[in-house]
Write an enzyme that holds these catalytic residues in place. Structure first.
Site, PDB file in Angstrom:
ATOM      1  N   ARG A 169     -31.131 -20.331 -24.265  1.00 61.11           N
ATOM      2  CA  ARG A 169     -30.051 -19.845 -23.160  1.00 61.11           C
ATOM      3  C   ARG A 169     -30.633 -19.758 -21.793  1.00 61.11           C
ATOM      4  O   ARG A 169     -29.791 -20.136 -20.985  1.00 61.11           O
ATOM      5  CB  ARG A 169     -29.635 -18.448 -23.757  1.00 61.11           C
ATOM      6  CG  ARG A 169     -28.760 -18.381 -24.859  1.00 61.11           C
ATOM      7  CD  ARG A 169     -28.701 -17.067 -25.830  1.00 61.11           C
ATOM      8  NE  ARG A 169     -27.760 -16.879 -26.650  1.00 61.11           N
ATOM      9  CZ  ARG A 169     -28.241 -17.369 -27.951  1.00 61.11           C
ATOM     10  NH1 ARG A 169     -29.000 -18.124 -28.227  1.00 61.11           N
ATOM     11  NH2 ARG A 169     -27.087 -17.145 -28.705  1.00 61.11           N
ATOM     12  N   ASP A 176     -31.815 -14.979 -39.880  1.00 66.83           N
ATOM     13  CA  ASP A 176     -32.738 -15.770 -40.089  1.00 66.83           C
ATOM     14  C   ASP A 176     -33.865 -15.223 -40.807  1.00 66.83           C
ATOM     15  O   ASP A 176     -34.989 -15.828 -41.097  1.00 66.83           O
ATOM     16  CB  ASP A 176     -33.498 -16.223 -38.653  1.00 66.83           C
ATOM     17  CG  ASP A 176     -32.314 -17.026 -37.802  1.00 66.83           C
ATOM     18  OD1 ASP A 176     -31.444 -17.697 -38.502  1.00 66.83           O
ATOM     19  OD2 ASP A 176     -32.333 -17.159 -36.479  1.00 66.83           O
ATOM     20  N   ARG A 196     -30.200 -22.605 -47.112  1.00 70.04           N
ATOM     21  CA  ARG A 196     -31.278 -21.825 -47.362  1.00 70.04           C
ATOM     22  C   ARG A 196     -30.975 -20.834 -48.501  1.00 70.04           C
ATOM     23  O   ARG A 196     -32.183 -20.085 -49.059  1.00 70.04           O
ATOM     24  CB  ARG A 196     -31.381 -20.677 -46.226  1.00 70.04           C
ATOM     25  CG  ARG A 196     -32.557 -21.589 -45.073  1.00 70.04           C
ATOM     26  CD  ARG A 196     -33.182 -20.477 -44.138  1.00 70.04           C
ATOM     27  NE  ARG A 196     -33.613 -21.395 -42.912  1.00 70.04           N
ATOM     28  CZ  ARG A 196     -33.575 -21.273 -41.596  1.00 70.04           C
ATOM     29  NH1 ARG A 196     -32.693 -20.236 -41.575  1.00 70.04           N
ATOM     30  NH2 ARG A 196     -34.311 -21.797 -40.884  1.00 70.04           N
ATOM     31  N   SER A 216     -20.723 -15.658 -35.954  1.00 69.25           N
ATOM     32  CA  SER A 216     -21.737 -16.745 -35.537  1.00 69.25           C
ATOM     33  C   SER A 216     -22.002 -16.685 -34.012  1.00 69.25           C
ATOM     34  O   SER A 216     -21.246 -17.014 -33.195  1.00 69.25           O
ATOM     35  CB  SER A 216     -21.475 -18.480 -35.875  1.00 69.25           C
ATOM     36  OG  SER A 216     -22.081 -19.152 -34.984  1.00 69.25           O
ATOM     37  N   SER A 227     -34.396 -18.215 -29.037  1.00 72.32           N
ATOM     38  CA  SER A 227     -32.524 -18.200 -28.975  1.00 72.32           C
ATOM     39  C   SER A 227     -32.704 -17.504 -27.460  1.00 72.32           C
ATOM     40  O   SER A 227     -31.753 -18.470 -26.644  1.00 72.32           O
ATOM     41  CB  SER A 227     -32.247 -16.792 -29.595  1.00 72.32           C
ATOM     42  OG  SER A 227     -31.569 -17.215 -30.822  1.00 72.32           O
TER      43      SER A 227
END
Ligand code: S3P
Length: 431
Positions: A26, A318, A349, A166, A22
């Site tokens: 970025r 996750d 998932r 999110s 992540s």
């Protein structure tokens, strides 16, 4: 590539967590948006984050990949080049959802984004709606899927309430807000990872958080010279799970990012009586620029079932497949609620984890927004299909090490999306 993971003897030793996916995404994006070179130390070398470097190159940034750092020489906030062809995001949902925030502000320029089969099943309407409100034009296949076009414009600031927590959508709106006149505010129903906010603060942007709302004020340029990418707690989580589940194990995992918004899994595991020591960041309302790290000391032990509620979900999103796996070995029931977002990840998932673990002997049931597992003394073993999903592949491998008969993972190569060294690292800990 199919790989078998046999029941393992104790895992021992020390391991450095691979770089955070992540934060790497970025770092490359903010590097491309900056006018001065940005030195990124510890950038993740994996398929998803390579897609981001390719994307920013296509937009005019120069990328130098050295042994210890990646240097991104960006175009500046409002000067991304219009590429010749489409931008291929590969398998990277974070790239697909964050990049449009920047592109939407490129007045008069057009961009097309597309990706692999899995990306084409993942919704982009969640970013298209706020970006349209800010003044950009977005045309997506069937109104909500890739490929999609972004027609950049002069943006206006908005206040926007997310329907789902999110970090990708929040980040997209904040990035667009950097070049939109005025102050842009995003509210989320529960806290999600805040790496974008921390990095923007480090880049000198006027950004502040008030509870579940973040406000960013437009800026001329980003002032970033150097970024250090910590280890990925989501990748480390697989090793933590292995250490907790395989009898006799004792592991030290170094350099793990312990930002509070990423350590939900470790808090859930501690609640399950899992032995994991480390200096985790506490919850704080105040926004800081740093990304704290810690070593994690993990040992095998008996687990107890737990219940995970909606507010905790974005902080462990996750790692929820691993919560299901741990639940198979815990005493009593482990239940996850409020995790319908799992249905729009690389695969569905909820269905993938439930079917996959049931095939290995788990007593597990899906609900519309999660699952319930009854601990049944562990897993028999068998075959699990990763379905192209990196986290399914790695969960299957750990299940194999802790199982009675071993697990064959179909499509183990999927792990390369986030953790290319995964199998080698496991082998080292098992030897
Ligand atoms: C991510 C946010 C999460 C997470 C994904 C990475 C990010 O997605 O599942 O793997 O880097 O912002 P959502 O924001 O869609 O929940």
């Amino acid at each position: 590539m199919n790989l078998r993971f046999e029941p393992s003897r104790a895992l021992t030793g020390k391991l450095r967590a691979p770089a955070d996916k992540s934060i790497s995404h970025r770092a490359a994006l903010l590097g491309a948006m900056a006018s001065e070179p940005v030195h990124i130390e510890g950038y993740l070398d994996a398929a998803d984050t390579t897609s981001t470097l390719d994307a920013v190159r296509a937009l005019g940034a120069l990328v130098e990949i050295g042994e210890h750092e990646v240097i991104v020489r960006g175009t500046g906030l409002r000067d991304a080049h219009e590429p010749d062809g489409l931008i291929d995001v590969g398998n990277a949902g974070t790239l697909m959802r964050l990049l449009p925030g920047w592109l939407a502000a490129q007045d008069g320029r057009n961009f097309t984004l597309d990706g692999d089969e899995s990306i084409r099943r993942r919704p982009v309407d969640r970013i298209a709606v706020p970006l349209r409100q800010m003044g950009a034009q977005i045309d997506a296949r069937d109104g909500r899927f890739s490929p999609f076009q972004i027609h950049g414009a002069r943006l206006r600031a908005i206040s926007y309430e997310l329907d789902v927590a999110s970090a990708q959508v929040k980040s997209c709106v904040l990035l667009a807000g950097l070049a939109a006149e005025g102050a842009t505010t995003v509210g989320e129903p529960a806290r999600s990872r805040d790496h974008t906010e921390r990095m923007l603060l480090a880049a000198g942007v006027a950004i502040h958080r008030n509870g579940r709302h973040v406000t960013v004020v437009d800026t001329d340029e980003l002032a970033l010279e150097r970024l250090v990418v910590p280890g990925d707690p989501s990748s480390a989580a697989f090793m933590v799970a292995a250490g907790v589940l395989v009898p006799g194990s004792r592991l030290l995992i170094s350099n793990v990012g312990v930002n509070w918004t990423r350590t939900g899994f470790l808090r859930i595991l501690r609640r399950m009586q899992g032995i994991v020591l480390g200096d985790l960041e506490d919850e704080s309302g105040e926004l800081i620029a740093e990304e704290p790290i810690s070593d994690l000391d993990v040992a095998h032990g008996q687990l107890e079932g737990t219940v995970v509620e909606g507010d905790e979900v974005p902080l462990a999103i996750d790692e929820l497949p691993l919560v299901a796996l741990l639940g198979c070995f815990a005493e009593g029931e482990t239940v996850v609620h409020g995790a319908q977002e799992l249905r729009v990840k690389e695969i569905d998932r909820i269905a993938g984890v439930v079917d996959g673990l049931r095939g290995l002997g788990a007593d597990i049931e899906a609900s519309h927004d999660g699952f319930a597992v009854r601990g049944s003394g562990g897993l028999r073993g068998g075959v699990i299909d990763a379905q192209g999903d990196h986290r399914m592949a790695m969960m299957g491998a750990i299940a194999g090490l802790a199982s009675k008969e071993g697990v064959e993972v179909i499509g183990m190569e999927a792990a390369a999306v986030s953790y290319p060294g995964f199998v080698d690292d496991l082998a080292q800990l098992c030897s």
